[in-house]
Design an enzyme around this catalytic site. Structure first.
Site, PDB file in Angstrom:
ATOM      1  N   PRO A  23       0.689  -1.143   0.065  1.00 41.87           N
ATOM      2  CA  PRO A  23       0.112   0.048  -0.006  1.00 41.87           C
ATOM      3  C   PRO A  23       0.659   1.277  -0.030  1.00 41.87           C
ATOM      4  O   PRO A  23       0.365   2.319  -0.137  1.00 41.87           O
ATOM      5  CB  PRO A  23      -0.642  -0.144   1.173  1.00 41.87           C
ATOM      6  N   ASP A  46       3.727   1.545 -11.543  1.00 38.88           N
ATOM      7  CA  ASP A  46       2.368   2.362 -11.669  1.00 38.88           C
ATOM      8  C   ASP A  46       2.410   3.545 -10.662  1.00 38.88           C
ATOM      9  O   ASP A  46       3.212   3.715  -9.921  1.00 38.88           O
ATOM     10  CB  ASP A  46       1.220   1.411 -11.033  1.00 38.88           C
ATOM     11  N   LYS A  68      -1.205   5.984 -13.925  1.00 41.22           N
ATOM     12  CA  LYS A  68      -2.509   6.380 -14.032  1.00 41.22           C
ATOM     13  C   LYS A  68      -2.770   7.821 -13.228  1.00 41.22           C
ATOM     14  O   LYS A  68      -2.677   7.485 -11.895  1.00 41.22           O
ATOM     15  CB  LYS A  68      -3.679   5.266 -13.831  1.00 41.22           C
ATOM     16  N   GLY A  99       0.896  -1.181  -7.178  1.00 37.71           N
ATOM     17  CA  GLY A  99       0.309  -0.993  -5.952  1.00 37.71           C
ATOM     18  C   GLY A  99      -0.285  -2.046  -5.428  1.00 37.71           C
ATOM     19  O   GLY A  99      -1.005  -3.058  -5.983  1.00 37.71           O
ATOM     20  N   GLY A 100      -0.102  -2.365  -3.934  1.00 41.36           N
ATOM     21  CA  GLY A 100      -0.915  -3.418  -3.589  1.00 41.36           C
ATOM     22  C   GLY A 100      -0.679  -4.807  -4.031  1.00 41.36           C
ATOM     23  O   GLY A 100       0.659  -5.200  -4.048  1.00 41.36           O
ATOM     24  N   ASP A 101      -1.452  -5.520  -4.016  1.00 47.39           N
ATOM     25  CA  ASP A 101      -1.342  -7.184  -4.737  1.00 47.39           C
ATOM     26  C   ASP A 101      -1.486  -6.819  -6.357  1.00 47.39           C
ATOM     27  O   ASP A 101      -2.617  -6.103  -6.768  1.00 47.39           O
ATOM     28  CB  ASP A 101      -2.524  -8.076  -4.347  1.00 47.39           C
ATOM     29  N   THR A 129      -2.385  -6.326  -0.073  1.00 50.13           N
ATOM     30  CA  THR A 129      -3.562  -5.243  -0.955  1.00 50.13           C
ATOM     31  C   THR A 129      -4.228  -4.250   0.228  1.00 50.13           C
ATOM     32  O   THR A 129      -4.136  -4.306   1.266  1.00 50.13           O
ATOM     33  CB  THR A 129      -4.719  -6.316  -1.243  1.00 50.13           C
ATOM     34  N   ALA A 130      -4.651  -3.249  -0.411  1.00 55.67           N
ATOM     35  CA  ALA A 130      -5.288  -2.117   0.073  1.00 55.67           C
ATOM     36  C   ALA A 130      -5.997  -2.413   1.258  1.00 55.67           C
ATOM     37  O   ALA A 130      -6.240  -1.705   2.273  1.00 55.67           O
ATOM     38  CB  ALA A 130      -5.784  -0.955  -0.736  1.00 55.67           C
ATOM     39  N   MET A 181     -11.454   2.052  -5.414  1.00 62.48           N
ATOM     40  CA  MET A 181     -11.806   3.221  -6.594  1.00 62.48           C
ATOM     41  C   MET A 181     -13.260   3.473  -6.189  1.00 62.48           C
ATOM     42  O   MET A 181     -13.694   3.661  -7.525  1.00 62.48           O
ATOM     43  CB  MET A 181     -11.483   2.622  -7.951  1.00 62.48           C
ATOM     44  N   GLY A 210      -3.770   4.890   3.013  1.00 63.07           N
ATOM     45  CA  GLY A 210      -3.622   4.161   4.365  1.00 63.07           C
ATOM     46  C   GLY A 210      -2.049   3.721   4.244  1.00 63.07           C
ATOM     47  O   GLY A 210      -1.513   3.165   3.175  1.00 63.07           O
TER      48      GLY A 210
END
Ligand SMILES: C[S@@+](CC[C@H](N)C(=O)[O-])C[C@H]1O[C@@H](n2cnc3c(N)ncnc32)[C@H](O)[C@@H]1O
Length: 261
Positions: A23, A46, A68, A99-101, A129-130, A181, A210
């Site tokens: 994260p 990313d 993005k 990012g995350g997984d 993951t977030a 999102m 987070g």
């Protein structure tokens, strides 16, 4: 039956490592992800990947930002796929950092398919993951024997920018719903869930950034989700369900004084 052996890191050229960056907090990077980064010749990353995580790659490694911003990719997904194939075919050791997984709302699955079709060896290194990171940051157990028997990870924005969900299913009881999102659709999420049977006072929590220095946590009730979301910016995660009532929000000194602490 032959048991599959875990893939060991071998810095052979011409491979792609699809790596989860977690994260943002570099402390939440896995050891394997850090090892991949330390050996990378090129890192394709990313926007959500934090500078502190990127710093784990050697200074001489090429860094390519395909990130993005506000729904706009620097490179289209098709061009990112082509880039990964080209770099691997050049015989370079490529880390695709997400990012995350990488396989949770990260388009990792699409890239994996393209690389496999191109005959390029690709290995996945999972990341935190977030949902896990933000829940931990807010002290929210995503499942709980008394409050939530199932956890649903939902995309709050489809590829065309809209939001379509199976609302009756999401409004069911005993669920923790985590929207990725979902910030820009907070009003619609609140309205649809209430219309499909969720109680207006269902607890919700919003976690912005987070695990990062700008982390902000807000808690409230479902029918006030849009108000709670005001002023927050991506990346923000929405947690909706009884477990959100267990969140521990840091109390500001002013609020503490007002409460008589
Ligand atoms: C394109 S998805 C990528 C998810 C990522 N693959 C993962 O497993 O966490 C981006 C969304 O994830 C959530 N997100 C990612 N990192 C976050 C963070 N540090 N704090 C809050 N939400 C985050 C936000 O909802 C953001 O809009």
């Amino acid at each position: 039956m032959v048991a599959r052996q875990p893939i060991r890191f071998i810095a052979e050229p011409g491979q792609v490592w699809l790596v989860g960056a977690g994260p943002g907090d570099p402390g939440l990077l896995t050891l394997k992800a850090a090892e991949c980064l330390a050996r990378a010749e090129v890192v394709v990353h990313d926007r959500l990947v934090s500078p502190a995580v990127l710093a784990k790659a050697p200074p001489g490694a090429e860094r390519i930002d395909v990130g993005k911003a506000c729904g706009r990719h620097t490179l289209s997904q098709e061009n990112i796929n082509r880039l990964l194939v080209r770099l691997a075919r050049q015989g370079r050791n490529v880390v695709r950092l997400k990012g995350g997984d990488p396989l949770i709302f990260g388009r990792g699955g699409e890239e994996l398919e393209v690389l496999r079709k191109a005959g390029i060896a690709c290995h996945v290194v999972p990341g935190v993951t977030a949902a896990a990171a933000c829940a931990a940051a807010a002290g929210i157990p995503l499942t709980h024997r008394e409050h939530a028997q199932a956890l649903v990870l939902v995309t709050g924005t489809r590829s065309d920018g809209s939001l379509e969900c199976d609302w009756p299913a999401l409004a069911g009881s005993g669920l923790t719903r985590v929207f990725y999102m979902g910030l820009q659709h907070a009003a619609q999420i609140s309205r649809e869930l209430c219309e499909h049977g969720c109680a207006a006072d269902t607890p919700v929590a919003l976690v912005q950034q987070g695990s990062l220095p700008g982390q902000t946590i807000r808690v409230g009730r479902l029918d006030r989700l849009a108000e709670l979301a005001e002023g927050l910016r991506p990346p923000t995660l929405l947690v909706i369900g009884e477990v959100a009532a267990l969140a521990e929000v840091p109390v500001s000194p002013v609020a503490a004084e007002a409460e008589g602490f």
